[in-house]
Motif scaffolding. Sequence first.
Motif, PDB file in Angstrom:
ATOM      1  N   ALA A   6      36.883  88.677  38.035  1.00 21.95           N
ATOM      2  CA  ALA A   6      36.868  87.697  36.942  1.00 21.95           C
ATOM      3  C   ALA A   6      35.613  87.851  36.081  1.00 21.95           C
ATOM      4  O   ALA A   6      35.659  87.666  34.873  1.00 21.95           O
ATOM      5  CB  ALA A   6      36.974  86.282  37.499  1.00 21.95           C
ATOM      6  N   VAL A  63      33.314  79.144  38.271  1.00 27.47           N
ATOM      7  CA  VAL A  63      34.739  78.831  38.323  1.00 27.47           C
ATOM      8  C   VAL A  63      35.466  80.062  37.795  1.00 27.47           C
ATOM      9  O   VAL A  63      35.023  80.675  36.818  1.00 27.47           O
ATOM     10  CB  VAL A  63      35.099  77.571  37.507  1.00 27.47           C
ATOM     11  N   ALA A  64      36.529  80.426  38.470  1.00 30.13           N
ATOM     12  CA  ALA A  64      37.265  81.621  38.047  1.00 30.13           C
ATOM     13  C   ALA A  64      38.721  81.547  38.500  1.00 30.13           C
ATOM     14  O   ALA A  64      39.029  80.977  39.546  1.00 30.13           O
ATOM     15  CB  ALA A  64      36.622  82.885  38.618  1.00 30.13           C
ATOM     16  N   ARG A  70      46.031  83.169  34.838  1.00 31.53           N
ATOM     17  CA  ARG A  70      45.348  82.299  33.869  1.00 31.53           C
ATOM     18  C   ARG A  70      46.324  81.568  32.964  1.00 31.53           C
ATOM     19  O   ARG A  70      47.491  81.933  32.858  1.00 31.53           O
ATOM     20  CB  ARG A  70      44.370  83.126  33.020  1.00 31.53           C
ATOM     21  N   GLY A  73      46.841  76.414  34.210  1.00 28.78           N
ATOM     22  CA  GLY A  73      46.266  75.153  34.683  1.00 28.78           C
ATOM     23  C   GLY A  73      45.527  75.245  36.008  1.00 28.78           C
ATOM     24  O   GLY A  73      45.131  74.216  36.567  1.00 28.78           O
ATOM     25  N   ALA A  75      42.443  76.494  36.813  1.00 33.09           N
ATOM     26  CA  ALA A  75      41.045  76.036  36.745  1.00 33.09           C
ATOM     27  C   ALA A  75      40.987  74.540  36.450  1.00 33.09           C
ATOM     28  O   ALA A  75      40.151  73.817  37.011  1.00 33.09           O
ATOM     29  CB  ALA A  75      40.280  76.819  35.671  1.00 33.09           C
ATOM     30  N   PHE A 102      35.783  74.533  26.417  1.00 29.47           N
ATOM     31  CA  PHE A 102      36.519  74.485  27.684  1.00 29.47           C
ATOM     32  C   PHE A 102      36.113  73.268  28.520  1.00 29.47           C
ATOM     33  O   PHE A 102      36.959  72.513  28.991  1.00 29.47           O
ATOM     34  CB  PHE A 102      36.273  75.782  28.466  1.00 29.47           C
ATOM     35  N   TYR A 103      34.799  73.054  28.680  1.00 31.15           N
ATOM     36  CA  TYR A 103      34.341  72.039  29.637  1.00 31.15           C
ATOM     37  C   TYR A 103      34.417  70.607  29.102  1.00 31.15           C
ATOM     38  O   TYR A 103      34.402  69.661  29.891  1.00 31.15           O
ATOM     39  CB  TYR A 103      32.919  72.370  30.104  1.00 31.15           C
TER      40      TYR A 103
END
Length: 148
Positions: A6, A63-64, A70, A73, A75, A102-103
């Motif tokens: 990853a 996180v990977a 991918r 959902g 992650a 993303f976060y």
Amino acid sequence: MLLEEAFDGPGEARLTNELRADGHVVLELGAFDADRLIGVVVFSRLMIEGPGASFPAVALAPVATAADARRAGVATSLIETAHRQLIEAGERLSVVLGEPEFYSRFGYEVERAEGFSSPWQGPYMQAVAWGDAPEHGQLHYAPAFDRL
Ligand SMILES: CC(C)(COP(=O)(O)OP(=O)(O)OC[C@H]1O[C@@H](n2cnc3c(N)ncnc32)[C@H](O)[C@@H]1OP(=O)(O)O)[C@@H](O)C(=O)NCCC(=O)NCCS
């Protein structure tokens, strides 16, 4: 294997192994497709040093998700489940270094981390608070991060 692929290198896998060996992992969750590991998230202990007091928080990294799993959902589910468990365990603040786009969906905000000092301070440093937690202070990551 998952982390090496990853991140295209050994850094994050080594970091995770060292966090485990040092006893600094607070929570680690894996996602499986049958017997195959397709996702992982790790939270480690991070101390926020303020005037006269130190506050225990957590750092999300790494996180990977496996490349072929991918956008399904994985992650999201790992991070949301981990957050629920961390809150239940009494954790009150988490920081992450990464893409705000993303976060932010998990509640992380650049603004919430702006009062902290760390070698990684900048536009990718974000935090989410789940209760009373310091707004300022020096972040002390687990020593394994110094060897990244
Ligand atoms: C980032 C990563 C963990 C996402 O895993 P995933 O299982 O595909 O994530 P999800 O399926 O839960 O994705 C949720 C959303 O995040 C988005 N997203 C994924 N990576 C993103 C990124 N780098 N920046 C912005 N958005 C991103 C997806 O488009 C998806 O949005 P959508 O549902 O609107 O399409 C995965 O791409 C990965 O392992 N990348 C390599 C390692 C890495 O960069 N880790 C993060 C270090 S900061």
